[in-house]
Design a protein around this motif. Structure first.
Motif, PDB file in Angstrom:
ATOM      1  N   ARG A 188       0.853  -1.200   0.000  1.00 34.66           N
ATOM      2  CA  ARG A 188       0.000   0.000   0.000  1.00 34.66           C
ATOM      3  C   ARG A 188       0.885   1.246   0.000  1.00 34.66           C
ATOM      4  O   ARG A 188       1.481   1.598   1.000  1.00 34.66           O
ATOM      5  CB  ARG A 188      -0.912   0.014   1.241  1.00 34.66           C
ATOM      6  N   VAL A 189       0.987   1.846  -1.140  1.00 36.63           N
ATOM      7  CA  VAL A 189       1.802   3.055  -1.295  1.00 36.63           C
ATOM      8  C   VAL A 189       0.925   4.094  -2.007  1.00 36.63           C
ATOM      9  O   VAL A 189       0.394   3.812  -3.083  1.00 36.63           O
ATOM     10  CB  VAL A 189       3.070   2.754  -2.140  1.00 36.63           C
ATOM     11  N   THR A 190       0.776   5.239  -1.386  1.00 35.16           N
ATOM     12  CA  THR A 190      -0.052   6.292  -2.003  1.00 35.16           C
ATOM     13  C   THR A 190       0.429   6.560  -3.425  1.00 35.16           C
ATOM     14  O   THR A 190       1.612   6.824  -3.650  1.00 35.16           O
ATOM     15  CB  THR A 190       0.010   7.579  -1.157  1.00 35.16           C
ATOM     16  N   ARG A 192       0.784   8.464  -6.945  1.00 32.00           N
ATOM     17  CA  ARG A 192       0.722   9.777  -7.598  1.00 32.00           C
ATOM     18  C   ARG A 192       1.095   9.661  -9.078  1.00 32.00           C
ATOM     19  O   ARG A 192       1.474  10.637  -9.712  1.00 32.00           O
ATOM     20  CB  ARG A 192       1.644  10.773  -6.890  1.00 32.00           C
ATOM     21  N   GLN A 289      -3.897  19.476  -7.395  1.00 30.05           N
ATOM     22  CA  GLN A 289      -2.750  18.567  -7.194  1.00 30.05           C
ATOM     23  C   GLN A 289      -2.677  17.669  -8.438  1.00 30.05           C
ATOM     24  O   GLN A 289      -3.375  16.652  -8.535  1.00 30.05           O
ATOM     25  CB  GLN A 289      -2.943  17.735  -5.934  1.00 30.05           C
ATOM     26  N   TYR A 291      -0.852  15.457  -9.730  1.00 34.57           N
ATOM     27  CA  TYR A 291      -0.523  14.021  -9.705  1.00 34.57           C
ATOM     28  C   TYR A 291      -1.723  13.136  -9.328  1.00 34.57           C
ATOM     29  O   TYR A 291      -1.648  11.920  -9.456  1.00 34.57           O
ATOM     30  CB  TYR A 291       0.640  13.768  -8.726  1.00 34.57           C
ATOM     31  N   PHE A 292      -2.806  13.714  -8.847  1.00 31.10           N
ATOM     32  CA  PHE A 292      -3.995  12.908  -8.545  1.00 31.10           C
ATOM     33  C   PHE A 292      -5.053  12.988  -9.652  1.00 31.10           C
ATOM     34  O   PHE A 292      -6.001  12.206  -9.675  1.00 31.10           O
ATOM     35  CB  PHE A 292      -4.645  13.363  -7.226  1.00 31.10           C
ATOM     36  N   ILE A 346      -5.441   9.328  -0.990  1.00 31.04           N
ATOM     37  CA  ILE A 346      -6.409  10.171  -0.276  1.00 31.04           C
ATOM     38  C   ILE A 346      -5.805  11.560  -0.172  1.00 31.04           C
ATOM     39  O   ILE A 346      -4.583  11.699  -0.053  1.00 31.04           O
ATOM     40  CB  ILE A 346      -6.746   9.646   1.141  1.00 31.04           C
ATOM     41  N   THR A 347      -6.647  12.561  -0.224  1.00 30.97           N
ATOM     42  CA  THR A 347      -6.204  13.917   0.094  1.00 30.97           C
ATOM     43  C   THR A 347      -7.300  14.646   0.869  1.00 30.97           C
ATOM     44  O   THR A 347      -8.486  14.459   0.600  1.00 30.97           O
ATOM     45  CB  THR A 347      -5.823  14.725  -1.163  1.00 30.97           C
ATOM     46  N   ALA A 348      -6.828  15.437   1.835  1.00 30.22           N
ATOM     47  CA  ALA A 348      -7.765  16.294   2.565  1.00 30.22           C
ATOM     48  C   ALA A 348      -7.699  17.726   2.028  1.00 30.22           C
ATOM     49  O   ALA A 348      -8.489  18.570   2.441  1.00 30.22           O
ATOM     50  CB  ALA A 348      -7.429  16.278   4.057  1.00 30.22           C
ATOM     51  N   PHE A 386       6.056   7.546  -1.703  1.00 31.74           N
ATOM     52  CA  PHE A 386       6.824   7.215  -0.495  1.00 31.74           C
ATOM     53  C   PHE A 386       6.957   5.697  -0.406  1.00 31.74           C
ATOM     54  O   PHE A 386       6.094   5.020   0.142  1.00 31.74           O
ATOM     55  CB  PHE A 386       6.098   7.795   0.723  1.00 31.74           C
TER      56      PHE A 386
END
Ligand SMILES: Cc1cc2nc3c(=O)[nH]c(=O)nc-3n(C[C@H](O)[C@H](O)[C@H](O)COP(=O)(O)O)c2cc1C
Length: 395
Positions: A188-190, A192, A289, A291-292, A346-348, A386
């Motif tokens: 599990r790697v965010t 982008r 953003q 990259y999303f 995910i992004t807030a 990351f």
């Protein structure tokens, strides 16, 4: 929509209002002679209320009246102007802090009364919504401003781990016996970097939605009280979080905005979009953003406040429960996607107001708390991820 025309007979203070003294730096051309820069400090009172959408400044006279006007009962306008300054009262009406019975402000204020928001949580939620924010622009400005001296600017961060005893005093635990679950967590790697050239399979798309949001059972615990059983926990079993979708590239699903129906496991079309429109909306949703933006699907977990506050009325912990619910849902999106060899984020940092407008949501009823997304990871890494253990990227 009701008329705002001023024919006040009865008025009352709005249901929720928070006032705060604020000190801000302002520039005044006329002061350039007095001080070198023309910069000076402005002290002002700011009022925030959920039904206002934007904050407003108030004078000290208005502030005093806010504290003196009743909110739970309607007062006769004629009685009020007999004892208070009419100009100040009218100004508060214009600012929609003093509510005229039957006006559009009354409609909005009534909605905030009916929703059973805890007051401080409501102020925090409505004060943190963005519209049209471009976070990349902010990032660029931050980097330019701080140059390479980010650490000089921020100072050292707090230590990564809080240590309460000396290392020798720690009770060391046996290592966790590895299972496939460890491999899943590791992968599990965010993401982008999304593959723009491929469509996400309908079966994978459907699985991630069902595992995260799908209802496995509906249980009637009292007449009219139906709880949903899902793969994620939810405060009170209420599951007040809706899934709104922005689909860009999914096999057999036209690009557009949808709502997911968790009991029927079905998509409810809201608006179809051209590929360009979908991409532009995606950009706006995640505050630019970049990259999303290319994620095949964006899922916007959106709290239906009344569903939660029906049980947790004016409750200090209710809003926290909503945000925790979104945490479980978003992590389940991550894990479901990862298990299928897909990738998620995910992004807030989101433009809540733009999202509400796109889906036609009343912000007093439903509020997006994050934007999640998933899809096929690109073969090439252009944006940073990351992955220090090289679980996804070999280099
Ligand atoms: C609540 C929350 C908000 C986040 N917001 C952003 C964001 O705005 N932009 C971004 O690039 N990543 C965002 N992330 C992802 C984190 O940057 C990411 O989890 C972190 O870098 C660790 O990487 P990993 O998820 O691959 O372990 C967010 C994560 C969480 C949990």
């Amino acid at each position: 929509m009701k008329s705002d025309e001023f024919t006040a007979t009865k008025v009352r203070r709005c249901h929720i209002v928070a006032t705060e003294p604020r000190e801000r730096i302002a520039f005044d051309l006329e002061r350039l002679g007095e001080s070198e820069s023309g910069l000076h400090i402005v002290l002002e009172w700011v009022a925030r209320a959920p039904h206002l959408r934007v904050e407003t400044t108030v004078s000290i006279e208005e502030l005093r009246l806010i504290g003196e006007l009743p909110s739970s009962e309607w007062a006769d306008w004629e009685d009020l102007i007999a004892i208070h300054d009419e100009a100040v009262l009218r100004s508060l009406v214009e600012k929609r802090l003093l509510i005229v019975q039957g006006s559009s402000a009354d409609e909005a204020d009534q909605s905030s009364r009916d929703s059973h928001w805890h007051r401080t949580s409501a102020v925090a939620h409505y004060a943190s919504r963005w519209q049209g924010i471009d976070i990349e622009q902010r990032d660029r400005e931050f980097k330019e401003h701080a140059a390479r001296k980010v650490l000089d600017y921020l100072g050292p961060p707090p230590v990564p781990v809080r240590e309460r005893v000396e290392p020798a005093q720690r009770f060391r635990l046996p290592p966790a016996a590895p299972t496939p679950f460890d491999a899943l967590l590791l992968k599990r790697v965010t993401c982008r970097n999304y593959d723009r050239s491929r469509e996400l399979g309908l079966a994978e798309f459907s699985s991630v939605l069902f595992r995260t949001f799908g209802a496995r059972a509906v249980v009637e615990t009292a007449p009219g009280v139906r709880l949903l059983k899902k793969g994620v926990p939810s405060a009170g079993g209420l599951h007040p979080t809706e899934a709104y979708l922005l689909v860009q590239r999914v096999e057999g699903v036209a690009p557009g905005l949808y709502h997911y129906h968790p009991i029927d496991h079905a998509l409810e079309p809201i608006r179809s979009l051209s590929a360009e429109e979908a991409s532009e909306l995606a950009r706006r949703f995640v505050a630019a953003q970049a990259y999303f933006v290319d994620a095949h699907v964006m899922v916007i977990p959106t709290s239906r406040f009344r569903r939660n506050f029906w049980k947790y009325r004016n409750h200090a912990k209710a809003y926290r429960a909503l945000t925790l619910d979104v945490g479980y849902l978003s992590h389940t999106i991550y894990l479901s996607a990862t298990e299928l060899g897909l990738a998620a984020f995910i992004t807030a940092a989101i433009n809540e107001v733009d999202i509400e407008q796109a889906f036609g949501l009343d912000p007093l009823e439903e509020g997006p708390l994050a934007v999640c997304g998933f899809g096929i990871r690109a073969a090439e890494r252009k944006e940073v991820e990351f992955d220090p253990l090289h679980a996804v990227w070999l280099d």
